[in-house]
Design a protein around this motif. Structure first.
Motif, short mmCIF file in Angstrom:
data_model
loop_
_atom_site.label_atom_id
_atom_site.label_comp_id
_atom_site.label_asym_id
_atom_site.label_seq_id
_atom_site.Cartn_x
_atom_site.Cartn_y
_atom_site.Cartn_z
N GLU A 123 0.56 -10.41 8.89
CA GLU A 123 0.21 -10.65 7.48
C GLU A 123 1.28 -11.38 6.68
O GLU A 123 1.06 -11.74 5.54
CB GLU A 123 -0.09 -9.31 6.79
CG GLU A 123 -1.28 -8.57 7.38
CD GLU A 123 -2.60 -9.30 7.17
OE1 GLU A 123 -2.74 -9.96 6.13
OE2 GLU A 123 -3.48 -9.22 8.05
N SER A 124 2.47 -11.55 7.27
CA SER A 124 3.53 -12.19 6.48
C SER A 124 4.45 -13.00 7.37
O SER A 124 4.54 -12.78 8.59
CB SER A 124 4.35 -11.13 5.74
OG SER A 124 5.14 -10.40 6.66
N ARG A 159 -7.12 -18.39 10.14
CA ARG A 159 -5.65 -18.32 10.08
C ARG A 159 -5.05 -18.92 11.34
O ARG A 159 -4.06 -19.63 11.31
CB ARG A 159 -5.18 -16.88 9.92
CG ARG A 159 -5.43 -16.36 8.52
CD ARG A 159 -4.65 -15.10 8.26
NE ARG A 159 -4.71 -14.19 9.39
CZ ARG A 159 -4.90 -12.91 9.29
NH1 ARG A 159 -5.07 -12.34 8.12
NH2 ARG A 159 -4.93 -12.15 10.36
#
Length: 94
Positions: free
Chosen positions: A56-57, A19
């Motif tokens: 996460e967002s 990520r």
């Protein structure tokens, strides 16, 4: 045939790194981000990017940057550089 416990840790680290890799700024962008957005402090840049990689967002990233990063650094003088940084941050959620 059990796998060593470290393989799960390595997989977890790899997913965070994967990520993080999506925030793959080229050298020129990275230098501009550090100089313009983080007052020349590469350690602060790395710390912020590493933390962003755990979120996460897109909404969590927006909140963190608005409430924790921008008050510490004045990004108003370099909106183009700030936009490039934000686009890289958000790209992994698109």
């Amino acid at each position: 045939n059990q796998q060593p416990a470290t393989s799960n840790q390595q997989l977890a680290a790899k997913s965070v790194n994967a990520r993080y890799a999506n925030l793959n700024a080229g050298l020129n962008d990275r230098l501009a981000f550090v100089k313009s957005l983080f007052g020349g402090d590469d350690h602060d840049y790395q710390r912020v990017v590493a933390y962003l990689a755990t979120l996460e967002s897109k909404a969590e990233c927006e909140t963190f940057i608005r409430e924790a990063v921008q008050p510490e650094y004045d990004w108003s003088k370099c909106p183009d550089v700030a936009d490039r940084f934000m686009n890289l941050v958000y790209a992994r959620f698109e």
